[in-house]
Write an enzyme that holds these catalytic residues in place. Structure first.
Site, PDB file in Angstrom:
ATOM      1  N   LYS A  33     -37.704  56.707 -51.500  1.00 24.90           N
ATOM      2  CA  LYS A  33     -37.644  56.226 -50.113  1.00 24.90           C
ATOM      3  C   LYS A  33     -36.246  55.702 -49.826  1.00 24.90           C
ATOM      4  O   LYS A  33     -35.715  54.911 -50.586  1.00 24.90           O
ATOM      5  CB  LYS A  33     -38.663  55.084 -49.901  1.00 24.90           C
ATOM      6  CG  LYS A  33     -38.759  54.640 -48.457  1.00 24.90           C
ATOM      7  CD  LYS A  33     -39.580  55.611 -47.665  1.00 24.90           C
ATOM      8  CE  LYS A  33     -39.514  55.342 -46.170  1.00 24.90           C
ATOM      9  NZ  LYS A  33     -38.225  55.779 -45.578  1.00 24.90           N
ATOM     10  N   LYS A  39     -35.266  47.224 -54.637  1.00 21.74           N
ATOM     11  CA  LYS A  39     -35.809  46.447 -53.526  1.00 21.74           C
ATOM     12  C   LYS A  39     -37.255  46.836 -53.201  1.00 21.74           C
ATOM     13  O   LYS A  39     -38.071  45.968 -52.857  1.00 21.74           O
ATOM     14  CB  LYS A  39     -34.908  46.545 -52.292  1.00 21.74           C
ATOM     15  CG  LYS A  39     -34.971  47.820 -51.524  1.00 21.74           C
ATOM     16  CD  LYS A  39     -34.176  47.733 -50.215  1.00 21.74           C
ATOM     17  CE  LYS A  39     -32.704  47.605 -50.473  1.00 21.74           C
ATOM     18  NZ  LYS A  39     -31.923  47.683 -49.203  1.00 21.74           N
ATOM     19  N   LYS A  44     -31.764  57.929 -51.441  1.00 17.30           N
ATOM     20  CA  LYS A  44     -30.675  57.744 -50.476  1.00 17.30           C
ATOM     21  C   LYS A  44     -29.981  59.074 -50.258  1.00 17.30           C
ATOM     22  O   LYS A  44     -29.927  59.925 -51.152  1.00 17.30           O
ATOM     23  CB  LYS A  44     -29.646  56.733 -50.982  1.00 17.30           C
ATOM     24  CG  LYS A  44     -28.949  55.999 -49.844  1.00 17.30           C
ATOM     25  CD  LYS A  44     -29.917  55.038 -49.160  1.00 17.30           C
ATOM     26  CE  LYS A  44     -29.222  54.263 -48.043  1.00 17.30           C
ATOM     27  NZ  LYS A  44     -30.124  53.246 -47.459  1.00 17.30           N
ATOM     28  N   THR A  60     -35.170  45.090 -40.032  1.00 18.29           N
ATOM     29  CA  THR A  60     -34.249  44.595 -41.061  1.00 18.29           C
ATOM     30  C   THR A  60     -33.765  43.194 -40.704  1.00 18.29           C
ATOM     31  O   THR A  60     -33.753  42.292 -41.557  1.00 18.29           O
ATOM     32  CB  THR A  60     -33.046  45.546 -41.221  1.00 18.29           C
ATOM     33  OG1 THR A  60     -33.530  46.847 -41.577  1.00 18.29           O
ATOM     34  CG2 THR A  60     -32.111  45.052 -42.307  1.00 18.29           C
ATOM     35  N   ASN A  65     -27.103  47.283 -35.696  1.00 16.85           N
ATOM     36  CA  ASN A  65     -28.512  47.060 -35.373  1.00 16.85           C
ATOM     37  C   ASN A  65     -29.097  45.852 -36.108  1.00 16.85           C
ATOM     38  O   ASN A  65     -29.681  44.960 -35.500  1.00 16.85           O
ATOM     39  CB  ASN A  65     -29.320  48.311 -35.699  1.00 16.85           C
ATOM     40  CG  ASN A  65     -30.797  48.121 -35.461  1.00 16.85           C
ATOM     41  OD1 ASN A  65     -31.239  47.963 -34.335  1.00 16.85           O
ATOM     42  ND2 ASN A  65     -31.582  48.117 -36.539  1.00 16.85           N
ATOM     43  N   SER A  85     -40.894  50.733 -42.547  1.00 16.21           N
ATOM     44  CA  SER A  85     -40.963  52.176 -42.790  1.00 16.21           C
ATOM     45  C   SER A  85     -42.227  52.522 -43.574  1.00 16.21           C
ATOM     46  O   SER A  85     -42.874  53.544 -43.320  1.00 16.21           O
ATOM     47  CB  SER A  85     -39.730  52.647 -43.566  1.00 16.21           C
ATOM     48  OG  SER A  85     -38.646  52.886 -42.702  1.00 16.21           O
TER      49      SER A  85
END
Length: 452
Positions: free
Chosen positions: A103, A127, A139, A223, A254, A382
């Protein structure tokens, strides 16, 4: 160590020497750490040494945790608007996937490279495990100056990227999401391309999508909201109040914007923000909405009337209660860590401190709320989007936010408690919590030398 004990704001004398040029919102990440010439990945991976020494991690699990499970490099040909053809190098890396499918986001940036993408996938693996998500690390990135692309060129690049990695992605294998210079619009193009390739509707294959395509309410601010929740929990343990806390935010993307906006609502005083053009400062507290309006109008914060203009490096040296780092990697390193005068650090970005800077701050007993805990809000929501897509459900934004806060309250509290009980830093506690969980999954799958 100092990160686990109660701290009060400390007065430190300002140093006169000039700081290095900052790396702000869209700045260039350092591929090499300035202290020892190590790659970004080697520097990040060095933090595993402490975990392996402190915990009974089987050597076989250690070996697997030192390298990614899969690394793919591709070239993406794109027909430009002027008729020319350009080929952009791109990567997708999957770190350990013992806990579940990979992910992680996809970034479009001029300085994307193998080391950066591998490092980011490593951090994602940690994480996800820290907050108990059933994911491994993933990633992706494309080496491109996204700001020079037209909308149609960006779409062709996004679709080309999915065509290049389609064989290794999917809702049960690897789930991309937005990152630097990608957003819900780009994710919409990507999921459309993937569904054309597999000839099926699989919204769970990508998260961070537009709401109309199965995106989750609350994802955009997640986030920043998650980082604020971690800061709130830490502040409660320090017996301090938001109204008594000043915060400087490096970045104004953001995550930084939503963090600042929500923090002000909670009573925090946001005194500074920055982007690649420089920083804004107001000791009485910034009007974040005015700053955003000016940035949208002028394209950069430097022309905003919301506060006093500062150089980016001056923001890093402000004497504040909390310095929130929401830019890119290695913003604070061995060459500028001595200039930092904040009483605590909140890592909203991935890897904003080099390992050397981390050690220096620990010696000074400056608490660091680490990225592998503090910026998990995005991947948590997510995960909620993935759940909604797989179940064919749509949750209300209030429900999403409530579940986000509940999950972080449980998992972040474990990290903070462990740091205090073991007298270690918050980063050490977070890494131990995450690596323990990954190693347990590795061992449970067998194939170890002694049969464990």
């Amino acid at each position: 160590m100092g990160n686990a004990k109660k701290t009060k704001p400390k007065k430190q004398k300002a140093k006169q020497e000039q700081s290095p040029q900052p790396q702000a919102e869209n700045a260039t990440p350092q591929a090499l750490t300035p202290e020892n010439g190590a790659t970004l990945f080697e520097d990040a991976r060095s933090r595993l040494e402490d975990v392996f020494k402190a915990l009974d991690i089987h050597p076989d699990a250690q070996a697997r945790l030192m390298q990614p499970s899969l690394s793919l490099q591709v070239s993406i040909p794109v027909r430009m608007d002027d008729g020319s053809l350009k080929a952009f190098p791109a990567w997708r890396v999957q770190y350990d996937t013992s806990l579940g499918p990979a992910k992680g986001g996809v970034r479009f940036h001029t300085d994307v490279n193998q080391h950066e993408v591998t490092t980011l996938s490593f951090w994602m693996a940690v994480k996800c495990a820290v907050v108990g998500l059933p994911y491994g690390g993933g990633k992706g990135g494309v080496q491109v100056d996204a700001k020079t692309l037209s909308s149609l060129e960006r779409e062709r690049l996004a679709r080309g990227y999915i065509r290049a990695i389609a064989d290794i992605m999917g809702p049960d294998r690897d789930i991309p999401a937005p990152d630097v210079n990608t957003d819900a619009t780009v994710m919409g193009w990507m999921i459309d391309e993937y569904e054309h390739i597999v000839r099926a509707k699989v919204p769970a294959a990508i998260t961070g999508k537009p709401i109309a395509l199965g995106g989750s309410p609350g994802r955009v601010a997640a986030t920043g909201r998650g980082a604020l929740k971690v800061l709130d929990l830490w502040l409660e343990r320090e017996e301090r109040k938001p109204e008594e806390t000043t915060v400087a935010v490096q970045g104004f993307g953001n995550a930084a914007y939503h963090f600042a906006q929500l923090a002000i609502e909670r009573g925090y005083r946001i005194v500074a923000v920055s982007d690649s053009s420089g920083a804004l400062y107001n000791a009485d507290g910034l009007d974040i909405e005015k700053a955003k309006e000016d940035k949208n109008k002028h394209g950069k914060l430097a022309n905003s009337s919301a506060g006093k203009a500062l150089k980016g490096e001056e923001l890093l040296a402000l004497e504040v209660d909390v310095l929130a780092l929401a830019a890119l990697e290695n913003q604070i390193h061995g060459d500028n860590v001595d200039k930092v005068r904040a009483s605590a650090i909140l890592e909203i970005a991935n890897g904003p401190l080099s390992s050397d800077a981390d050690e220096a701050l620990a010696k000074r007993e400056v608490p660091v709320l680490p990225d592998v805990l503090a910026n998990t809000g995005g991947v948590i929501v997510s995960y909620f989007e993935w759940l909604q897509n797989r179940a064919g459900e749509k949750w209300h934004e209030d429900h999403v936010n409530e579940r986000l806060e509940a999950l972080l309250n449980a998992e972040a509290s474990k990290v903070l408690t462990r740091a205090g009980a073991d007298k270690i830093t918050y980063r050490q506690a977070a890494y131990r919590q995450g690596i323990e969980r990954i190693a347990e999954a590795i061992m449970a799958r067998g194939n170890c030398q002694d049969g464990r």
